[in-house]
Each structure stands twice: as C-alpha cells, then as structure tokens.
Write an enzyme that holds these catalytic residues in place. Structure first.
Site, PDB file in Angstrom:
ATOM      1  N   CYS A  23       0.835  -1.201   0.000  1.00  0.00           N
ATOM      2  CA  CYS A  23       0.000   0.000   0.000  1.00  0.00           C
ATOM      3  C   CYS A  23       0.872   1.254   0.000  1.00  0.00           C
ATOM      4  O   CYS A  23       2.077   1.198   0.201  1.00  0.00           O
ATOM      5  CB  CYS A  23      -0.899   0.005   1.237  1.00  0.00           C
ATOM      6  SG  CYS A  23      -2.009  -1.412   1.309  1.00  0.00           S
ATOM      7  N   GLY A  50      -0.978   0.446  -4.908  1.00  0.00           N
ATOM      8  CA  GLY A  50      -2.245  -0.210  -4.604  1.00  0.00           C
ATOM      9  C   GLY A  50      -3.378   0.431  -5.366  1.00  0.00           C
ATOM     10  O   GLY A  50      -3.460   1.656  -5.425  1.00  0.00           O
ATOM     11  N   ASN A 125       0.880   0.727   5.662  1.00  0.00           N
ATOM     12  CA  ASN A 125       1.571   0.014   4.597  1.00  0.00           C
ATOM     13  C   ASN A 125       2.360  -1.108   5.251  1.00  0.00           C
ATOM     14  O   ASN A 125       3.206  -0.857   6.099  1.00  0.00           O
ATOM     15  CB  ASN A 125       2.496   0.956   3.831  1.00  0.00           C
ATOM     16  CG  ASN A 125       3.401   0.255   2.833  1.00  0.00           C
ATOM     17  OD1 ASN A 125       4.477   0.727   2.526  1.00  0.00           O
ATOM     18  ND2 ASN A 125       2.960  -0.876   2.306  1.00  0.00           N
ATOM     19  N   GLY A 126       2.083  -2.332   4.842  1.00  0.00           N
ATOM     20  CA  GLY A 126       2.774  -3.468   5.430  1.00  0.00           C
ATOM     21  C   GLY A 126       1.790  -4.545   5.812  1.00  0.00           C
ATOM     22  O   GLY A 126       0.629  -4.558   5.381  1.00  0.00           O
ATOM     23  N   TYR A 265      10.980  -4.081  -8.014  1.00  0.00           N
ATOM     24  CA  TYR A 265       9.701  -3.904  -8.687  1.00  0.00           C
ATOM     25  C   TYR A 265       8.780  -2.855  -8.074  1.00  0.00           C
ATOM     26  O   TYR A 265       8.167  -2.069  -8.790  1.00  0.00           O
ATOM     27  CB  TYR A 265       8.964  -5.252  -8.720  1.00  0.00           C
ATOM     28  CG  TYR A 265       7.551  -5.196  -9.244  1.00  0.00           C
ATOM     29  CD1 TYR A 265       7.297  -5.007 -10.599  1.00  0.00           C
ATOM     30  CD2 TYR A 265       6.464  -5.347  -8.386  1.00  0.00           C
ATOM     31  CE1 TYR A 265       5.997  -4.962 -11.092  1.00  0.00           C
ATOM     32  CE2 TYR A 265       5.160  -5.297  -8.870  1.00  0.00           C
ATOM     33  CZ  TYR A 265       4.928  -5.107 -10.223  1.00  0.00           C
ATOM     34  OH  TYR A 265       3.659  -5.062 -10.698  1.00  0.00           O
TER      35      TYR A 265
END
Length: 521
Positions: A23, A50, A125-126, A265
């Site tokens: 995210c 995301g 995020n995570g 990526y």
C-alpha cells in the site's frame, strides 16, 4: 490486475494475479495549506502501490472527517469532494489488500474514537504477522467491531482503547506489541503521527514544506507536492508533529531489514531508498545480469515498464543494441468488465503487442523483473515468436521467487510459485524460451549498495527476519477465519459508513452518508 497508473502488473488472467504491490501512505501537517489537495496529489504519486481503494482523513482541529471508497485515487475523489475536506492536517491511503478482503469496510484510513472523545484515523503500509493474537486481545477486552477484517483496524481499536492516555502515549503502549511490517501514518484532531516497525521493512520518508511537514511511502510523493526530503523515518521510531513542532521517540531498537523487492519492482524508478536511486539500482542490476548471463543476440528489449531500467543496463554492459520490441497500450487501466474465458486468453494483447518490424528475423533478449507463475513470460515468448523472432532469450532482474511474502506483498502461495517446483531448466521449458537467466542474489544485493544484513530477502532465500506464527494463523484472510472462531459469526457486511465508536450505520452503497463524509467531532 492492470496497475492504476497504466503500468503493467504480471498477470494475464485477473483470477490468477502475480505479485501485487504494497500500500501507499501519505500524511501532511500544514496549517494554511489545502491539505486534502496535497494528500490527493501524494496518493496519486503512490497509486502504483495499490489500486483497490483510496481514502483521505482531514482534521480542522475540532473534528476528523474521512472520505474513502473502492477504486483508484482519481475515481474516488473529485474537486467538490476535496473542497469539502477542510483542515490543517490530513492522512491518505491507497490500498492493495494483504490482510482482509477488498471491501469498503477494509478501505483506509480506518477511524475510531476513544470513550473520552478523541478520534484516531490510521493508514498502514505493510502486514502484521500476529494479527490473530491481536484479534483475540480485542475480543477478550470487548472492544467491539467496526466490520473490518484488517490488521489496520485492530491497531486502530487498540490505539483508542486507552482513554486515560494521549494518543502518543497509547501508541508507545501498542506499537511494541505489533509483529511484522508496518509503516503507519495516523492522526487525531491536532497531531500527525508516523511510525515504522523496528525492521523498517516497508519504506517511509519525512519531508519538509515551507509551512509544514509531510510523511510518505516514497520520496516521489514528496517531490510531487514540493516537499524537500529530510530523512527516512527510522526503524522503531515514532514521530509526532503538531503546533509545538516535530518530536521523535524510540519504541524499539532498530534492526533494519528493508524489503529487497522494493528495489526490483515495487518502488517508483524516481524514488530513493536508503540513499540509493531506484532507477540507478535497476540499471546496475541489468549490467550485472549481462555479466552473469551473456548471450549472442541482436536486440535487447524490456517488458515495459518494470523491465526497462534493467534492459538498459543489460544492453549497455553486453554491447547489444537496445530497442523497443513490445508496445504497451498507454491507456491500460483498471477495468470492471470481466472478459469471457476466450477473451481472457488473449488478454495480454490488451496490454502488450509486439513491434513486428523490430523483432522479425532477430535474436531477442527480453528483460523482465521477476517470474512468479510464468503466465506473462510464457505469453510474451509465444507472441515474439509469432512476430518472427528467431530466438527469444529471457533475462530476469531478480533471483527465482521461491517463497511467499508475509510482510506486505501479496505473492502467490508457495505451491503456485513456478520456481518453487522447477529448476531453471524446467522454468525455461515451461515459458518456452531459448535460454533463461536470473540475476544472482549476491549480484542483486550488490546493486542496492546495502549490506546483506540490512535487507529482507525472504521471498528469494526463505530467511524470514520476523518470526512467523506457528500453524495456519497467518495469511490474507486469517482475520475472517479467526473472527468467526472468536465471535461465532462472520463480520457483518453491506454497511458503508462507520461511526468512530465502531457501530455500523446502515446507508446506501455510497462512500459517504447522505449528509456528506463521515465526521467525528
């Protein structure tokens, strides 16, 4: 799923996705600025992280307002909506689900109020690996439910379960209990907070505006709002920003283990991670790949866009001409129209089409960032051969992905990972390439200019830096299952707006209640 910014993810079949992104989070404290607009632009810069849902929470000092919905940032927000979100501090989130399904209830920021009336909104995020334990604690303490099934919701409940403490003090109680990867931005009516897990798995950076501060998942989001980069939020650090300024507290000793796949990526090429430009890193990976896996060929082409920097490096180091061989549709975006099976089999041609004149009669090296299930590479090799390529040599700018990620990237299960069940020769035959070469793990690590000990490499070598729970109490939908076992019923579905106290308000299927965005005075 096609990426929201038009870039390609790995999947051909929406029912069999490749690695999905972490995210994106953004927070801003800037009195006198249009903080909702700044947050919108920050989230737009983070859209690649995301594409399932987006949301913004804003405070004017007296109340917190949240607006969120499923969809891309540009689909969720328009100018009238942003104009209604007035205040001096805001947080935002763009989501790909790694714990909890893709539902409105799981969209972020999450929001909840303490019994004393303080409201907390949080974006994450995570991915936490002790979500099942946290769910039991929430149930044992009778903290209620907000209908969500995400680890983020659990953290918000725990932060607001200490009405006798300030939010900052409550955070120092709760954060040490969390296990896994987390980069948080959260807020109450007056203060912006940011926190990063002790391993710093997911990125989080601090920036300075002329009249305020910004925190974001990537430096590119700071650039787009005109903020200068100050530094990374340190692993194990809690930052608070209010009218008194910025203050920092350690809640855990740092043990850095930054995600290696961010370099391959996830992160934007124009981002900086641990002082290293991502584009430069990927070009260096390509150079290393050429040294490790040379081949006689006529043309080096990337799989756009994620394979482009490594292809540039490969061509540079090998002396083989770099050129375009695959044309990407620049208007590829998220579609809600599900194709038939027949059309799905042709799906890659919606995204990529070969430049026949460039590849016909040539020995082609095609560079991509990773192989997960192999669907994309298999289709590309076939397409290039049909376009007249004499030979197709596949080069991959990461080692074989043989282990799933539990820290914020939704990889396939291990059984679905192509390289887990096949050796390199087996993968080569599976995708139909003439030759196949992956960059080595030492070569990839060297390109990051980070010590091996400061990187999480679990998806490549199976060494998980954060202990995983025993049994099956882990995974994307663990809380749906645990929730049923703990409470005896599945979470209520269909509600679209939640009060800060956690009770569901039955409303039509809209992002806001009939009176506007959900407000919590």
């Amino acid at each position: 799923m096609p990426r929201g910014d038009g870039r390609l993810s790995h999947d051909l079949d929406p029912q069999r996705p490749g690695p999905q992104d972490a995210c994106g989070v953004f927070g801003v404290w800037a009195p006198g600025e249009e903080v909702a607009n700044l947050t919108y632009f920050g989230l737009y810069a983070l859209q690649h992280r995301g594409q399932e849902a987006a949301g913004i929470a804003v405070s004017d000092g007296a109340s917190v307002v949240v607006y969120k919905d499923l969809g891309l940032v540009a689909q969720v927000f328009d100018e009238p909506t942003l104009a209604s979100l007035r205040g001096h501090l805001a947080i935002g989130h763009t989501r790909y689900s790694t714990t909890g399904g893709s539902t409105w209830e799981n969209a972020q920021p999450t929001i909840r109020a303490t019994s004393a009336g303080t409201t907390v909104a949080l974006a994450h995020n995570g991915n936490l690996v002790n979500s099942a334990d946290l769910q039991r604690e929430v149930a044992d303490r009778g903290l209620g439910s907000d209908g969500a099934t995400s680890d983020t919701s659990l953290v918000t409940m725990l932060l607001t379960s200490h009405p006798d403490l300030s939010v900052e003090a409550a955070a120092l109680e709760v954060l040490p209990k969390l296990r896994g990867a987390f980069s948080f931005v959260f807020m109450d009516e007056t203060t912006l907070y940011a926190a990063r897990d002790p391993h710093g798995v997911r990125p989080l950076v601090l920036g300075r505006l002329e009249r305020g501060w910004v925190v974001a998942s990537e430096t590119a989001a700071l650039d787009i709002v005109g903020a200068s980069v100050v530094r990374e939020v340190e692993p194990g650090e809690l930052i608070a920003i209010d009218v008194e300024g910025l203050r920092s507290t350690r809640f855990a000793a740092p043990e850095p283990k930054g995600c290696l796949f961010e370099y391959v990526y996830i992160a934007r090429p124009d981002a900086t991670l641990a002082g290293r430009n991502v584009h430069s890193t990927r070009v260096q990976i390509g150079r290393q790949l050429a040294k490790e896996h040379p081949v006689e060929a006529d043309l080096v082409i990337p799989v756009p866009e994620s394979g482009t920097p490594a292809a540039i490096g490969y061509a540079e180091a090998s002396g083989i001409t770099y050129g375009a061989g695959l044309m990407k549709n620049p208007y590829v975006g998220r579609t809600f129209i599900q194709p038939s099976q027949t059309l799905r089999q042709l799906g890659i041609r919606l995204k990529l089409n070969p430049l026949r004149e460039n590849v016909r009669g040539k020995r082609v090296v095609v560079v991509d960032d990773s192989i997960v299930r192999g669907n994309t590479q298999r289709a590309i090799v076939r397409m290039l051969r049909e376009a007249g390529a004499l030979e197709v040599h596949v080069r991959i700018s990461s080692p074989p992905v043989t282990w799933p990620c539990f820290y914020g990237i939704d990889f396939a299960t291990r059984a679905e990972l192509l390289a887990n069940g096949l050796d390199n020769e087996g993968v080569r035959r599976s995708i139909g390439a003439d030759t196949l070469g992956y960059v080595s793990l030492p070569g990839l690590i060297a390109a990051t200019e980070q010590p091996k000990t400061r990187l999480c490499r679990a998806c490549f070598d199976g060494e998980y830096p954060i202990e995983l729970p025993a049994g099956n109490l882990i995974g994307k939908h663990v809380l749906e299952g645990v929730g049923r076992r703990v409470t005896g019923a599945a979470p209520e579905a269909g509600a679209r707006s939640a009060s800060a106290g956690g009770e569901q308000a039955a409303t039509p299927p809209l992002v806001a209640t009939p009176g506007g965005p959900t407000a919590h005075p």
